[in-house]
Design an enzyme around this catalytic site. Structure first.
Site, mmCIF file in Angstrom:
data_model
loop_
_atom_site.group_PDB
_atom_site.id
_atom_site.type_symbol
_atom_site.label_atom_id
_atom_site.label_comp_id
_atom_site.label_asym_id
_atom_site.label_seq_id
_atom_site.Cartn_x
_atom_site.Cartn_y
_atom_site.Cartn_z
ATOM 1 N N TYR A 15 -24.374 22.360 5.358
ATOM 2 C CA TYR A 15 -25.375 21.368 6.098
ATOM 3 C C TYR A 15 -24.908 20.056 6.506
ATOM 4 O O TYR A 15 -25.748 19.077 6.261
ATOM 5 C CB TYR A 15 -26.629 21.657 5.223
ATOM 6 C CG TYR A 15 -27.349 22.656 4.989
ATOM 7 C CD1 TYR A 15 -28.311 22.764 6.287
ATOM 8 C CD2 TYR A 15 -27.267 23.800 4.273
ATOM 9 C CE1 TYR A 15 -29.093 23.942 6.263
ATOM 10 C CE2 TYR A 15 -27.847 24.943 4.178
ATOM 11 C CZ TYR A 15 -28.822 25.026 5.468
ATOM 12 O OH TYR A 15 -29.579 26.205 5.529
ATOM 13 N N LYS A 264 -31.038 30.784 -8.316
ATOM 14 C CA LYS A 264 -30.889 29.242 -8.590
ATOM 15 C C LYS A 264 -30.946 29.058 -10.097
ATOM 16 O O LYS A 264 -29.852 29.050 -10.774
ATOM 17 C CB LYS A 264 -31.851 28.703 -7.798
ATOM 18 C CG LYS A 264 -31.658 28.608 -6.252
ATOM 19 C CD LYS A 264 -32.231 27.530 -5.814
ATOM 20 C CE LYS A 264 -31.894 27.240 -4.228
ATOM 21 N NZ LYS A 264 -32.672 27.742 -3.152
HETATM 22 C C1 LIG Z 1 -32.252 28.482 -1.920
HETATM 23 C C2 LIG Z 1 -33.284 29.720 -1.715
HETATM 24 C C3 LIG Z 1 -32.666 31.045 -1.111
HETATM 25 C C4 LIG Z 1 -31.043 31.203 -0.771
HETATM 26 O O1 LIG Z 1 -30.501 31.122 -2.038
HETATM 27 P P1 LIG Z 1 -28.909 30.888 -1.718
HETATM 28 O O2 LIG Z 1 -28.240 31.004 -3.172
HETATM 29 O O3 LIG Z 1 -28.588 29.474 -1.427
HETATM 30 O O4 LIG Z 1 -28.329 31.827 -0.889
HETATM 31 C C5 LIG Z 1 -33.594 32.055 -0.771
HETATM 32 N N1 LIG Z 1 -34.657 31.855 -0.981
HETATM 33 C C6 LIG Z 1 -35.423 30.747 -1.544
HETATM 34 C C7 LIG Z 1 -36.844 30.594 -1.710
HETATM 35 C C8 LIG Z 1 -34.642 29.667 -1.787
HETATM 36 O O5 LIG Z 1 -35.162 28.602 -2.199
#
Ligand SMILES: *Cc1c(COP(=O)(O)O)cnc(C)c1O
Length: 422
Positions: A15, A264
Site C-alpha cells: 500500500y 488477524k
Molecule cells: C484485513 C481483512 C481481510 C484480509 O486479511 P489479510 O490477512 O490482510 O489478507 C479480510 N477481511 C477483513 C474484514 C479484514 O479486515
C-alpha cells in the site's frame, strides 16, 4: 549503509507509492503497546499493527509457547497427517464461535480465509445440483482482502481500479438502516434463485472507513437469507477475538451465520494464519462417493503447528478475566472521549463500537483518500510517538487491549490538539 538505504534498494512496501514514499521507520523491538525504533524512540501502536496485535508486542507467554512448539514440530503436511495443536485449536475455537459451527478449515491469512468461504458456498450449491445460485451478495463499501476472489466481493474503489474488468460480478447493497431495510429484504427475496451467499463484516466495515451499523438490521438481513436459502458468511477477520466488545461480533446477533472467516487477532498478531469454519450443513454437502464433490483447496502451510501454538496461547490470554476487563475498560474510555469531542467543530462524525473509535475530520468538499490531510494527520501523530493510520479523513484508534488509561489519555489529548490545529 543504513537499514533505510538497504531497504530502499531491495524492498517494495505494501500500500505504498514507492516513488515518493517517506522513509520507513526501522523498528528494532516491541514491548506491550510500544514499538521502538533504532534511536530507541517509542511509538504507541494505536492501530495494533494493522489490527492484528490484540495482546501487545513480543508477549512473553506467546513467545514461550511458540518457542516450545518450534523445537517439537515446526511443520508437517496437513493432507493425510494431523497434529495436536491443530486439533486442539479447532476443539477450542468451535464452541467459542456463535451458533453451531462444526468444522475448521485452516489457511494462511484473512484473504485466503475469505477465498475458502466463497469456494465452500459456491461449491455447496454446485454439489447440491443447483446451477443457478452463483452470485454473491456483499456490501458496497466492504473490504474482504486483496486476492482476486476477496477483491471481487469487496467494494470497487481506487484499490481495485486496475482490476475491475476481471473481478467477478457481485450484487452490492448499502448498509442496512431503518430507512432502507425493507427495500433490501425485498431485493434479497427477489434475487434468491441466483444468490449463493451473503458475505459481510458484522457491525463494522473496517477498511471501508470504520463504518458502523446496527446489529438488529443485520439480523433482519440474515433472517431473510436463511428463509431464502442464501448461505451467510461472517467475515470476522477484523472483528474477531474481542474487538467489538464481545469475543465475536456475531454474538450480538440473534441469527447466526453458516460460515466464519478469522485471521488477524487469531495468533495474537504474532504470525499469519487463517481459519474458515462452517456448520454441518455446509460440510455434509461435500461428503460423497463422487470425488468431484471434494473441496480441492489447500495451502502449503495449512495448519502450521507453530501458528496453531501461537493461537492457542493467544486464546489463553483472551479468555482470562483480566483481558475481558481490559476490553470493557478501553470501551468505557472511548465512550468518555466520544462525549468530550463530539461537538468539536472539526468533527464531522464520530462513532464507536467496542474497542474501536473513529473520528471523521470535517474537510469541506474534498474527502478523497488522496488528499493531503491523510498524510498530514499521519505525520502529526508519528511525530508525537503515536502510530495512527487514517483512512482518508477518518482517524481511528484500534489498540491492543492492554493499553493503559494513561496511554489512551495521551492519544485522546493528541487527537484533540490535532483537531484544534489541523
Ligand atoms: C484485513 C481483512 C481481510 C484480509 O486479511 P489479510 O490477512 O490482510 O489478507 C479480510 N477481511 C477483513 C474484514 C479484514 O479486515
Amino acid at each position: 549503509m543504513s537499514l533505510v538505504e538497504r531497504d530502499k534498494k531491495v524492498i517494495w512496501h505494501p500500500y505504498t507509492q514507492m516513488k515518493d514514499a517517506q522513509n520507513p521507520i526501522p523498528i528494532v523491538r516491541g514491548e506491550g503497546v510500544y514499538v521502538f525504533d533504532d534511536q530507541d524512540k517509542k511509538y504507541i501502536d494505536a492501530v495494533s499493527s494493522w489490527w492484528v496485535n490484540i495482546h501487545g508486542h513480543a508477549h512473553p507467554y506467546i513467545a514461550e509457547k511458540v518457542s516450545a512448539q518450534l523445537k517439537e514440530l515446526e511443520h508437517v503436511i496437513f493432507a493425510g497427517f494431523t497434529h495436536e495443536p491443530a486439533v486442539k485449536l479447532a476443539e477450542r475455537l468451535l464452541p467459542l464461535l456463535p451458533g453451531e459451527q462444526a468444522k475448521i478449515f485452516y489457511s494462511d491469512n484473512g484473504s485466503t480465509a475469505v477465498e475458502v468461504a466463497l469456494k465452500m458456498c459456491l461449491q455447496y450449491w454446485n454439489n447440491s445440483g443447483n446451477t443457478q445460485k452463483k452470485k454473491v451478495l456483499a456490501f458496497k463499501d466492504a473490504y474482504h482482502g486483496d486476492t482476486f476472489g476477496a477483491m471481487s466481493v469487496s467494494g470497487r474503489s481506487i484499490f481495485t481500479n486496475p482490476f475491475n474488468d476481471l473481478l467477478f460480478d457481485v450484487e452490492f447493497i448499502d448498509l442496512p438502516t431503518a430507512a432502507n431495510i425493507s427495500e433490501l429484504k425485498t431485493k434479497i427475496s427477489k434475487l434468491q434463485t441466483q444468490l449463493s451467499c451473503f458475505i459481510f463484516e458484522p457491525l463494522i466495515l473496517g477498511a471501508g472507513g470504520m463504518q458502523m451499523y446496527e446489529a438488529k438490521y443485520l439480523d433482519e438481513l440474515l433472517k431473510v437469507c436463511q428463509e431464502n436459502d442464501v448461505l451467510t458468511i461472517a467475515d470476522e477477520v477484523m472483528t474477531g477475538f474481542g474487538r467489538t466488545g464481545t469475543y465475536f461480533a456475531c454474538e450480538q446477533l440473534i441469527y447466526k451465520p453458516d460460515i466464519f472467516c478469522l485471521s488477524k487477532g487469531l495468533t495474537g498478531g504474532t504470525m499469519p494464519m487463517g481459519v474458515t469454519s462452517c456448520g454441518e450443513k455446509v460440510f455434509n454437502a461435500f461428503l460423497s462417493d463422487d470425488k468431484l464433490k471434494t473441496l480441492y483447496h489447500g495451502h502449503s502451510f495449512t495448519a502450521n503447528p507453530v501458528a496453531c501454538a501461537a493461537s492457542l496461547a493467544s486464546l489463553d490470554i483472551l479468555l482470562a478475566d483480566e483481558t475481558l476487563a481490559n476490553i470493557k475498560r478501553v470501551e468505557a474510555q472511548h465512550k468518555e472521549f466520544f462525549k468530550r469531542i463530539e461537538d468539536h467543530p472539526k468533527v464531522k462524525t464520530i462513532r464507536q463500537t467496542g474497542t474501536i473509535i473513529a473520528i471523521e475530520w470535517q474537510t469541506g468538499n474534498d474527502t478523497s483518500y488522496l488528499n493531503g490531510l491523510r498524510d498530514q494527520l499521519y505525520n502529526y501523530f508519528l511525530a508525537k510517538g503515536i502510530i495512527l493510520r487514517p483512512l482518508g479523513n477518518i482517524i481511528y484508534i484500534l489498540p491492543p487491549y492492554v493499553i493503559s488509561n494513561n496511554d489512551l489519555a495521551y492519544i485522546y489529548q493528541t487527537i484533540q490538539q490535532a483537531l484544534d490545529e489541523i
